[in-house]
Design an enzyme around this catalytic site. Structure first.
Site, PDB file in Angstrom:
ATOM      1  N   GLU A 116       0.842  -1.209   0.000  1.00 38.74           N
ATOM      2  CA  GLU A 116       0.000   0.000   0.000  1.00 38.74           C
ATOM      3  C   GLU A 116       0.872   1.251   0.000  1.00 38.74           C
ATOM      4  O   GLU A 116       2.068   1.185   0.264  1.00 38.74           O
ATOM      5  CB  GLU A 116      -0.938  -0.021   1.223  1.00 38.74           C
ATOM      6  N   LYS A 118       2.671   4.647   1.179  1.00 33.01           N
ATOM      7  CA  LYS A 118       3.108   5.182   2.468  1.00 33.01           C
ATOM      8  C   LYS A 118       2.668   6.638   2.506  1.00 33.01           C
ATOM      9  O   LYS A 118       3.259   7.508   1.856  1.00 33.01           O
ATOM     10  CB  LYS A 118       4.622   5.077   2.630  1.00 33.01           C
ATOM     11  N   ASP A 120       2.040  10.390   3.435  1.00 33.82           N
ATOM     12  CA  ASP A 120       2.952  11.373   4.021  1.00 33.82           C
ATOM     13  C   ASP A 120       2.162  12.344   4.907  1.00 33.82           C
ATOM     14  O   ASP A 120       1.954  13.496   4.562  1.00 33.82           O
ATOM     15  CB  ASP A 120       3.685  12.122   2.899  1.00 33.82           C
ATOM     16  N   TYR A 228      -4.724   2.018   8.067  1.00 37.14           N
ATOM     17  CA  TYR A 228      -3.822   0.980   7.545  1.00 37.14           C
ATOM     18  C   TYR A 228      -3.490  -0.116   8.556  1.00 37.14           C
ATOM     19  O   TYR A 228      -2.663  -0.964   8.295  1.00 37.14           O
ATOM     20  CB  TYR A 228      -2.549   1.582   6.968  1.00 37.14           C
ATOM     21  N   LYS A 317      11.078   3.667   0.408  1.00 32.72           N
ATOM     22  CA  LYS A 317      10.871   5.111   0.272  1.00 32.72           C
ATOM     23  C   LYS A 317      11.394   5.671  -1.046  1.00 32.72           C
ATOM     24  O   LYS A 317      12.402   5.210  -1.577  1.00 32.72           O
ATOM     25  CB  LYS A 317      11.565   5.839   1.432  1.00 32.72           C
ATOM     26  N   CYS A 422      24.638  41.730 -19.680  1.00 30.13           N
ATOM     27  CA  CYS A 422      24.444  40.311 -19.982  1.00 30.13           C
ATOM     28  C   CYS A 422      25.771  39.557 -19.836  1.00 30.13           C
ATOM     29  O   CYS A 422      26.776  39.970 -20.409  1.00 30.13           O
ATOM     30  CB  CYS A 422      23.909  40.169 -21.408  1.00 30.13           C
ATOM     31  N   CYS A 425      27.100  38.459 -23.433  1.00 30.12           N
ATOM     32  CA  CYS A 425      27.508  39.357 -24.506  1.00 30.12           C
ATOM     33  C   CYS A 425      27.768  40.783 -24.040  1.00 30.12           C
ATOM     34  O   CYS A 425      28.189  41.614 -24.838  1.00 30.12           O
ATOM     35  CB  CYS A 425      26.463  39.352 -25.625  1.00 30.12           C
ATOM     36  N   CYS A 440      18.224  40.260 -21.728  1.00 31.90           N
ATOM     37  CA  CYS A 440      19.361  40.841 -22.425  1.00 31.90           C
ATOM     38  C   CYS A 440      18.799  41.570 -23.642  1.00 31.90           C
ATOM     39  O   CYS A 440      17.984  41.022 -24.382  1.00 31.90           O
ATOM     40  CB  CYS A 440      20.306  39.737 -22.861  1.00 31.90           C
ATOM     41  N   CYS A 446      23.779  38.623 -29.095  1.00 34.78           N
ATOM     42  CA  CYS A 446      24.047  37.755 -27.941  1.00 34.78           C
ATOM     43  C   CYS A 446      24.167  36.280 -28.359  1.00 34.78           C
ATOM     44  O   CYS A 446      23.277  35.746 -29.010  1.00 34.78           O
ATOM     45  CB  CYS A 446      22.907  37.911 -26.936  1.00 34.78           C
TER      46      CYS A 446
HETATM   47  S1  IVH Z   1       2.217   0.477   8.990  1.00 34.06           S
HETATM   48  C1  IVH Z   1       4.095  -1.605  12.610  1.00 34.06           C
HETATM   49  N1  IVH Z   1       1.294   1.486   6.771  1.00 34.06           N
HETATM   50  O1  IVH Z   1       4.921   5.243   8.388  1.00 34.06           O
HETATM   51  C2  IVH Z   1       4.129  -0.645  11.474  1.00 34.06           C
HETATM   52  N2  IVH Z   1       2.561   2.891   8.193  1.00 34.06           N
HETATM   53  O2  IVH Z   1       7.572   4.352   9.809  1.00 34.06           O
HETATM   54  C3  IVH Z   1       3.029   0.319  11.498  1.00 34.06           C
HETATM   55  N3  IVH Z   1       2.797   5.172   7.366  1.00 34.06           N
HETATM   56  O3  IVH Z   1       4.475   6.132  11.688  1.00 34.06           O
HETATM   57  C4  IVH Z   1       3.006   1.202  10.346  1.00 34.06           C
HETATM   58  N4  IVH Z   1       1.607   4.925   5.548  1.00 34.06           N
HETATM   59  O4  IVH Z   1       2.908   7.173  10.061  1.00 34.06           O
HETATM   60  C5  IVH Z   1       2.013   1.712   7.881  1.00 34.06           C
HETATM   61  N5  IVH Z   1       0.380   2.264   4.767  1.00 34.06           N
HETATM   62  C6  IVH Z   1       1.099   2.492   5.890  1.00 34.06           C
HETATM   63  C7  IVH Z   1       1.640   3.741   6.188  1.00 34.06           C
HETATM   64  C8  IVH Z   1       2.393   3.899   7.343  1.00 34.06           C
HETATM   65  C9  IVH Z   1       2.299   5.763   6.269  1.00 34.06           C
HETATM   66  C10 IVH Z   1       3.660   5.844   8.352  1.00 34.06           C
HETATM   67  C11 IVH Z   1       3.131   5.822   9.732  1.00 34.06           C
HETATM   68  C12 IVH Z   1       4.244   5.311  10.602  1.00 34.06           C
HETATM   69  C13 IVH Z   1       5.415   5.307   9.691  1.00 34.06           C
HETATM   70  C14 IVH Z   1       6.260   4.086   9.959  1.00 34.06           C
END
Ligand code: IVH
Length: 687
Positions: A116, A118, A120, A228, A317, A422, A425, A440, A446
């Site tokens: 899935e 990650k 932000d 998640y 990442k 410039c 030139c 310029c 130029c």
């Molecule tokens: S699972 C035991 N799933 O990443 C692990 N974390 O470094 C629990 N995060 O603090 C995390 N998307 O804020 C998980 N799909 C995802 C995530 C996720 C973002 C962040 C979360 C956590 C950090 C872990």
């Protein structure tokens, strides 16, 4: 303990009273009770509703946005600690992770992974008791965080009561709070409008919004959430895999990532990483990587944890898009059209997956706004394939020199100042009227603008040198044969024939075309010079007005503005161009190479019956083609415009004239037909 009836009555009373106070507070701006009293009522209702979920009606004020401000966030111990994930950046690290998993599970078969995005944002734990949301907290140090329940209650995307059924008596839902990209842009626009501080990025905005002691502020912020995982209560769930868990969370009413999948083995993981990497720019929210989790919960348990991270999961990442580095210098670069761009020369830094040594500062105003100076530590950003840019400076790290006392430090370096000449030139740098971009002015001379200038000079509507296209211009400039348009007239058969892919016949044809171009008109010549803001029509106006090149060269900005349709913007760019000695030198060389035109003394142009007049053509004329009518009108000193205004002198209407005719009638502009036009051309306007 009171009976349920009495409790229900009390809850109804509380709702009514709180609603009255809400009304007084939010609508009438006239608080009726002290905050503490209000809090007490609110909490009493919350407790009743938590004890008796049946009392919780959808319109209870507890479901509403915002509650009274807190003094501080109470600490909250998580039922199950919130761990972090180990990171991988390289494919080899992902393969090593997969190998460790298979070693741990004692299998050589490909492992199923739930994968899935990650997100932000910031991690959150939500506690539900008997299906009701009772508490929410930030991750904190993993063991305990800050309780931000009232703030989380304002998130409309969070179920205050779980949908469906089958939830355990107590469960902690884990997920990420974030702000969508579009909502972030709108939020910052609102902040700007109210002269409030803008946020650097969606994550900062989400964190800042969630950590408001006054949840009414949070209520106005567009916070979103994705689930998640689960903390306490996980063991009671009737599921065998992580994928099933996410589906279950979705069925209870939580937002979950649409981009989730189950893939096999390291190959599947890397395929998913590539897929999401590609989708990343078009996803509606920011992600900083993807997360891989062993899908089978039994396998997860078997693998367990090392220190504070699971062995069964890893975050893959994307390279960081921001990095800190130092400004070694500020240079300016000259573009093909003469635009001057300030560029920060940087101490090399690895960002967005590449080593960056330069970052654009866009234009002078931007440098001033960000106040970037040599020696500054700056945040450099490189997202995807976009040009690296300097985002902001780190003010605290600016080198300062001590002044007369402790409070009188001043920066070692002065603010950035745009160079006046410039760097390519030496021609003057000038900013157009109302323009952010400095340019310029040595357009003909130029080196940075050479190719563009020669191509424009040779264009069909300019000097009309057939066969001189961009490939050939590139080739000749790169071979050092052309430095300016004037060099075209010194080309010989020998030099041309020496060029790669140039046949004898082509060389001859090109030389003939160049020779032929020497016979031109003043209007074409002026247009061919490539002066900024001087298009074909303006070039014609100038030629007609001044008649001779020398007269044009002698005109100052004021004299230039005497020309019909030349305003301050055009006059300024003309004056800048003609004032640059380098350009005059090339013009002189062109003339001595034999470029000539029949001088257009205004008096020799026949009767200028339409001098200073603007006409608009509309509909199909009887005999004349549109272009021919235009030529006739222009030869008589008139100008043909595409739209009707109060300044239009005549509208010439043919068959099926439409809205322009209506507009003319509306504005009272005289409308004539083709016969009348020809009569006027012959006999003059006053006839
Ligand atoms: S699972 C035991 N799933 O990443 C692990 N974390 O470094 C629990 N995060 O603090 C995390 N998307 O804020 C998980 N799909 C995802 C995530 C996720 C973002 C962040 C979360 C956590 C950090 C872990």
């Amino acid at each position: 303990m009171p009976g349920l009836d009495a409790t229900a009555r009390r809850a109804a009373e509380l709702r009514a009273e709180i609603e009255r106070h809400n009304q007084a507070y939010y609508v009438l701006d006239a608080p009726t009770i002290p905050d503490a009293e209000y809090d007490k009522l609110f909490r009493e209702l919350q407790v009743l509703e938590a004890q008796y979920p049946a009392l919780l009606v959808p319109d209870s004020p507890t479901q509403r946005v915002g509650a009274a401000p807190l003094k501080a966030f109470p600490p909250r111990r998580h039922g199950v600690p919130m761990l972090s994930l180990n990171n991988a950046f390289e494919p080899a690290e992902v393969e090593a992770f997969d190998q460790r998993v298979r070693d741990g599970l004692e299998t050589i078969a490909a492992v199923d992974y739930a994968v899935e995005p990650k997100f932000d944002g910031l991690a959150i734990s939500l506690t539900y008791e008997n299906g009701l949301f009772t508490c929410g907290a930030t991750r904190g140090d993993g063991a305990s965080g800050e309780e931000v329940t009232p703030n989380l209650r304002t998130l409309r995307c969070l179920p205050l009561r779980l949908l469906g059924s089958g939830w355990p008596a107590l469960i902690e839902i884990r997920g990420e709070v974030l702000i969508f990209k579009q909502a972030f842009v709108e939020l910052n626009a609102r902040q700007r409008q109210r002269a409030d501080k803008e946020f650097a990025n969606p994550r900062n905005a989400a964190a800042g919004s969630l950590r408001q002691l006054d949840s009414r502020i949070t209520a106005g912020r567009p916070l979103a959430f994705f689930a998640y995982g689960v903390g306490a209560g996980a063991e009671a769930l009737p599921i065998k895999t992580h994928a099933e868990l996410i589906d279950l969370l979705a069925s209870w009413g939580f937002p979950v990532a649409e981009e989730r999948r189950v893939v096999q083995g390291a190959k599947g993981l890397l395929g998913y990483f590539a897929e999401i990497g590609e989708k990343r720019p078009s996803l509606p929210y920011d992600i900083d990587g993807v997360v891989y989790k062993v899908n089978k919960l039994a396998a997860q348990a078997q693998l367990g944890f090392v220190s504070r991270a699971p062995r069964f999961a890893i975050a893959h990442k994307f390279p960081a898009e921001e990095a800190l580095t130092e400004v070694l210098g500020i240079d300016v670069q000259v573009g093909r059209t003469g635009a001057i761009t300030p560029v920060a020369r940087l101490k090399p830094v690895f960002v967005g997956g590449v080593t960056v040594t330069n970052a654009t500062l866009h234009n002078e105003d931007e440098v001033r706004r960000k106040d970037v100076r040599i020696g500054d530590t700056v945040i450099v950003r490189r997202a995807g394939d976009v040009i690296p840019e300097v985002d902001a400076i780190v003010t605290e790290k600016r080198p300062m020199k001590p002044g007369k006392d402790l409070f009188d430090n001043e920066p070692v370096e002065p603010p950035f100042a745009m160079p006046t000449a410039c760097p390519e030139c030496g021609s003057a740098i000038a900013k157009g009227v109302d323009e952010a971009i400095a340019r310029c002015t040595g357009g003909l001379y130029c080196p940075a603008q050479r190719k563009q200038a020669i191509l424009h000079f040779a264009a069909r509507r300019a000097m009309d040198i057939e066969g001189l296209g961009d490939k050939l211009v590139d080739q000749m400039v790169d071979a050092g044969l052309l430095h300016s348009p004037a060099d075209l007239y010194g080309l010989t058969f020998e030099t041309l024939a020496g060029l790669a892919r140039m046949g004898e016949k082509s060389a001859q044809n090109l030389l003939a075309a160049i020779e032929k171009s020497k016979q031109t008109t003043l209007a074409r010549f002026i247009f061919a010079l490539g002066i900024r803001n001087v298009g074909e029509a303006t070039a014609r106006d100038l030629a007609r007005h001044f008649g001779q090149l020398d007269a044009l060269l002698a005109a100052d900005a004021e004299a230039l503005q005497q020309v019909a349709d030349v305003g301050p913007i055009v006059a300024a760019s003309l004056a800048a161009f003609l004032g640059e000695a380098h350009n005059r030198e090339i013009i002189a060389r062109l003339q001595s190479a034999g470029v000539v035109w029949t001088e257009e003394a205004p008096a020799d142009n026949g009767p200028q019956v339409f001098a200073g007049k603007t006409l608009v053509l509309t509909g199909t004329l009887l005999t004349l083609k549109r272009d021919d009518a235009k030529t006739l009108i222009e030869a008589a000193g008139g100008k043909v415009s595409g739209s009707v205004s109060k300044k239009t002198d005549y509208v010439v209407a043919g068959e099926e004239a439409g809205s322009k005719l209506e507009k003319a009638q509306e504005l009272g502009v005289p409308v004539i037909d083709e016969v009348e036009l020809l009569k006027l051309l012959e006999q003059g306007v006053d006839a």
